[in-house]
Design a protein around this motif. Structure first.
Motif, mmCIF file in Angstrom:
data_model
loop_
_atom_site.group_PDB
_atom_site.id
_atom_site.type_symbol
_atom_site.label_atom_id
_atom_site.label_comp_id
_atom_site.label_asym_id
_atom_site.label_seq_id
_atom_site.Cartn_x
_atom_site.Cartn_y
_atom_site.Cartn_z
ATOM 1 N N ALA A 102 6.225 11.376 7.822
ATOM 2 C CA ALA A 102 5.233 10.296 7.739
ATOM 3 C C ALA A 102 5.652 9.127 8.618
ATOM 4 C CB ALA A 102 5.086 9.844 6.296
ATOM 5 N N GLN A 108 0.717 -1.719 3.024
ATOM 6 C CA GLN A 108 0.231 -0.748 2.059
ATOM 7 C C GLN A 108 0.951 0.576 2.311
ATOM 8 O OE1 GLN A 108 -0.909 0.137 -0.971
ATOM 9 N NE2 GLN A 108 -2.789 -1.053 -0.551
ATOM 10 N N PRO A 109 1.873 0.989 1.429
ATOM 11 C CA PRO A 109 2.593 2.261 1.629
ATOM 12 C C PRO A 109 1.631 3.446 1.667
ATOM 13 C CG PRO A 109 3.659 0.919 -0.058
ATOM 14 C CD PRO A 109 2.339 0.280 0.224
ATOM 15 N N ASP A 110 1.983 4.451 2.453
ATOM 16 C CA ASP A 110 1.147 5.660 2.547
ATOM 17 C C ASP A 110 1.203 6.490 1.278
ATOM 18 O OD1 ASP A 110 0.513 4.967 5.126
ATOM 19 O OD2 ASP A 110 2.137 6.134 6.019
ATOM 20 N N GLY A 111 2.288 6.397 0.563
ATOM 21 C CA GLY A 111 2.457 7.194 -0.647
ATOM 22 C C GLY A 111 3.847 6.969 -1.206
ATOM 23 N N GLN A 112 4.268 7.864 -2.089
ATOM 24 C CA GLN A 112 5.587 7.735 -2.699
ATOM 25 C C GLN A 112 6.647 8.343 -1.795
ATOM 26 O OE1 GLN A 112 5.069 9.639 -6.522
ATOM 27 N NE2 GLN A 112 4.410 7.745 -7.487
ATOM 28 N N PRO A 125 -4.345 0.431 -5.156
ATOM 29 C CA PRO A 125 -2.947 -0.022 -5.147
ATOM 30 C C PRO A 125 -2.799 -1.381 -4.476
ATOM 31 C CG PRO A 125 -3.107 2.266 -4.460
ATOM 32 C CD PRO A 125 -4.510 1.743 -4.515
ATOM 33 N N GLU A 174 7.943 -0.013 -7.502
ATOM 34 C CA GLU A 174 6.899 0.688 -8.248
ATOM 35 C C GLU A 174 5.538 0.138 -7.836
ATOM 36 O OE1 GLU A 174 5.567 1.690 -12.859
ATOM 37 O OE2 GLU A 174 7.436 0.623 -12.434
ATOM 38 N N ARG A 175 4.688 1.015 -7.361
ATOM 39 C CA ARG A 175 3.367 0.584 -6.913
ATOM 40 C C ARG A 175 2.503 0.213 -8.127
ATOM 41 N NH1 ARG A 175 0.843 4.819 -2.850
ATOM 42 N NH2 ARG A 175 -0.425 2.998 -2.331
ATOM 43 N N GLU A 231 7.905 4.258 -5.577
ATOM 44 C CA GLU A 231 7.678 5.151 -6.716
ATOM 45 C C GLU A 231 6.234 5.065 -7.191
ATOM 46 O OE1 GLU A 231 10.614 3.740 -9.435
ATOM 47 O OE2 GLU A 231 12.119 5.161 -8.715
#
Length: 696
Positions: A581, A670-674, A635, A627-628, A696
């Protein structure tokens, strides 16, 4: 009359008691003698030490102390047809008697009386084992009696399968060959698991007169003996005549083959590490090892009489060493073949450059299309020059690595720090050898440190494994130490992407291999290390005495061997892993202004000095677990905060620039995911800060 009848009865009773006592005494005496004079089975327990590959195939064996090849035999690994032929020819009632076959002894006695000499000994297989553990000089009735007694003792101690295995381990097959495995390897070049009918017949015939029937010295006698065994099988109804005729057409070998000696250097080192073990299992794959040994021999012959070649192949995911060739030949005195050059510490030339570039990308100092100057430079008195003594001017980072330009590599090492590079290499399990008392310097970029081929293969296995360190091992199932990250996953992908773009040597297909070459100072070492999606191969070329070899180079001398090794290894190519990623190759126009050109020290023009302190990411801190949280619209973005540095600032997440350039010291992401993420910020002067966090 009554008295006369009682006397015979009493005599019978007394006689029976006496006979019982006599028999009991005889049994007790024999038992005492059996315990007092046991057969010397322990004296012949020595077996050849064996080194085997990952599935148990023999790589190398060693003679016992008296110089004989005596390989242990497991009946499950011997051709059942051979076992049936052996028992039918030597001792057809083997499974029914207690060590001695009375019918065979009576036949032998009749032949002795009729001919006045011993024609056949009437020996069972057990009696032959007795003769093998107590050799006799001549055939005599006394020796035969001793064999009989010993056979009875052996049958009391061992099962039939154990006796047969012992015979097949000790039986002589000519010269210093003992046992069916040594004989099958020496005469046919294979284990006795699947024997041709003619081969099995020859192995049945040889132990009777091993020296007079040696195929390499008495070929006609060996062939005649084999044919007699086949004829006996036909007469006994155990083999069709047509099969025997076909077996006679099989040629009897005229030369004795050498015992397997694959991975000789590794085998010797394994024995030294554990001298008491009789069997050693390694991760080596015999087929791959054999193929790469052939590649090394042929390459050495092409390169010159004193030039040596070492090759190593490993699995980047497990760390298993699949092949290790330390020299073109253990007995090659011209090339000092007894030295394991896969473990010798030499100058690596340019082969450490990919890790310098990886660190620079990880820290956000450069991207693939960042321009960098390839011009004469001065680093506090250190003036590196390119291999061809020429300069390319302004080039991209991608081109600089692919052309292995020296000045750009030193510029980047000066930026990321030699100490940091050495620390990352140690994290990968490799400690470069430096002159005593010296710290890592910029010369490390051009080979100013000592490493081995094993070290380089281990480091490049980390590149192939997404930047995660892998500990190479020869032991199956070896878990190794907990894995650490040599460089970030996105940086490892960028390095791999650049190395995969290097043109292969002339005449070689690309095969999806990412590779790097290197040549040490004075033309002493030529290197080429490459990997696909799973496997790593390293090649070293040079002289074992470290003398110069004019004209050798990594690209011209070692790279062709690398591509040939991949092709002939027998292992299918594996496609490289997908980009992680955030790892994407951007054009120069798409890069942030601060990443379009690298300006480090060593430039002809004096660098611009910033008055502000270097940038530092204060939130999130290094190693934070975030932790999101969810809001009404989804989110909630993460707020990034920094201090220091000169605006404007450019942010990158996992090596991918975030949109826009900020003059503030706070921005949202904004994170793409965990999962793990690497955040980098670069200020207007090119200084960077980085943190790695877990979302997380």
């Amino acid at each position: 009359m009554m008295m006369l009848r009682e006397r015979p009865i009493r005599a019978v009773i007394l006689g029976a008691i006496g006979a019982t006592l006599l028999l009991t005494g005889a049994i007790v005496t024999l038992a005492l003698l059996d315990r007092t004079f046991p057969p010397p089975l322990e004296a012949y327990q020595a077996r050849s030490v064996e080194v085997r590959d990952h599935v148990g195939d023999l790589l190398r064996a060693y003679t016992v102390d008296d110089g004989r090849w005596r390989l242990a035999v497991d009946l499950a690994d011997v051709d059942p047809a051979f076992l049936a032929m052996l028992i039918a020819y030597e001792d057809r009632r083997f499974h029914d008697h207690a060590g001695v076959d009375p019918l065979a002894l009576m036949r032998a006695a009749g032949q002795f009386l009729a001919n006045g000499r011993i024609v056949s000994g009437g020996s069972t297989i057990t009696m032959q084992v007795a003769r093998l553990i107590e050799p006799r000089e001549a055939r005599s009735l006394g020796a035969k009696l001793r064999q009989i007694l010993r056979a009875l003792q052996i049958e009391r101690r061992l099962s039939k399968d154990d006796i047969l295995a012992l015979y097949l381990t000790l039986a002589p097959y000519g010269g210093n060959l003992e046992g069916v495995r040594a004989a099958s390897l020496a005469w046919f070049g294979k284990e006795p698991q699947r024997l041709e009918t003619g081969e099995a017949a020859l192995l049945v015939a040889l132990p009777q007169l091993p020296e007079r029937r040696r195929p390499d010295r008495h070929h006609a006698a060996a062939q005649a003996a084999r044919d007699r065994v086949l004829a006996r099988m036909v007469d006994a109804g155990l083999m069709p005549a047509a099969e025997a005729r076909r077996a006679r057409l099989l040629p009897v070998p005229r030369e004795r083959r050498a015992m397997p000696m694959h991975a000789a250097h590794v085998a010797d080192a394994t024995i030294r590490a554990d001298p008491d073990a009789r069997f050693h299992r390694l991760t080596i794959r015999r087929g791959v090892q054999r193929n790469l040994e052939q590649v090394a021999r042929e390459a050495a012959d092409r390169l010159g009489a004193r030039v040596s070649v070492a090759v190593m192949m490993a699995d980047a995911r497990t760390g298993a060493i699949l092949a290790s060739v330390g020299s073109p030949g253990l007995a090659d005195t011209r090339r000092a073949g007894w030295l394991d050059m896969a473990r010798a510490v030499r100058s690596p030339g340019s082969t450490l450059k990919p890790f310098i570039y990886g660190l620079a990308i990880e820290q956000g100092v450069v991207a693939q299309e960042t321009m960098i100057a390839d011009r004469p430079a001065n680093f506090a008195g250190y003036r590196p020059r390119n291999f061809d003594m020429a300069y390319q001017g302004d080039v991209s980072i991608r081109t600089a690595l692919q052309l292995s330009l020296n000045v750009p590599a030193v510029r980047l090492l000066d930026a990321v720090g030699p100490a940091r590079l050495a620390s990352r290499l140690r994290r990968g399990g490799v400690a470069p050898v430096l002159p005593q008392g010296e710290a890592p310097g910029l010369a490390v970029a051009l080979g100013g440190a000592g490493v081995s081929l094993h070290d380089l293969v281990q480091l490049y296995a980390g590149l192939a494994n997404g930047g995660e360190a892998v500990t190479l091992s020869l032991r199956p199932g070896h878990a190794g130490e907990p894995r650490k990250q040599i460089i970030a996953a996105h940086a490892a992908w960028h390095v791999t992407d650049m190395l995969a773009g290097i043109n292969p040597p002339e005449g070689a297909s690309r095969r999806g291999i990412a590779y790097k070459t290197g040549t040490s100072y004075g033309y002493r070492d030529a290197w080429s290390i490459g990997y696909d999606g799973r496997h790593v191969i390293g090649v070293w070329v040079g002289r074992a005495d470290a003398a110069p070899v004019p004209g050798i180079s990594g690209y011209a001398s070692a790279a062709p061997i690398l591509f040939e090794a991949f092709q002939r290894s027998g292992i299918p190519a594996v496609m490289p892993a997908r980009a992680p990623a955030g790892a994407v190759r951007l054009t120069r126009a798409a890069l942030p202004v601060t990443l379009r050109r690298f300006s480090g020290s060593g430039e002809a023009a004096p660098p611009v000095h910033a008055t502000e302190p270097a940038p530092e990411i204060v939130f999130p801190p290094e190693g934070a677990r975030i932790e999101r949280t969810a809001g009404p619209a989804g989110p909630v973005p993460l707020v990034l905060t920094l201090q220091g540095g000169r605006a404007p600032f450019r942010w990158l997440a996992n090596g991918r620039p975030l949109p826009g350039i900020s003059r503030n010291r706070m921005r949202q992401w904004q994170p793409d995911g965990q999962g793990y993420a690497t955040l980098t910020v670069i200020d207007a002067t090119g200084r960077a800060a980085r943190v790695r966090i877990l979302v997380e």
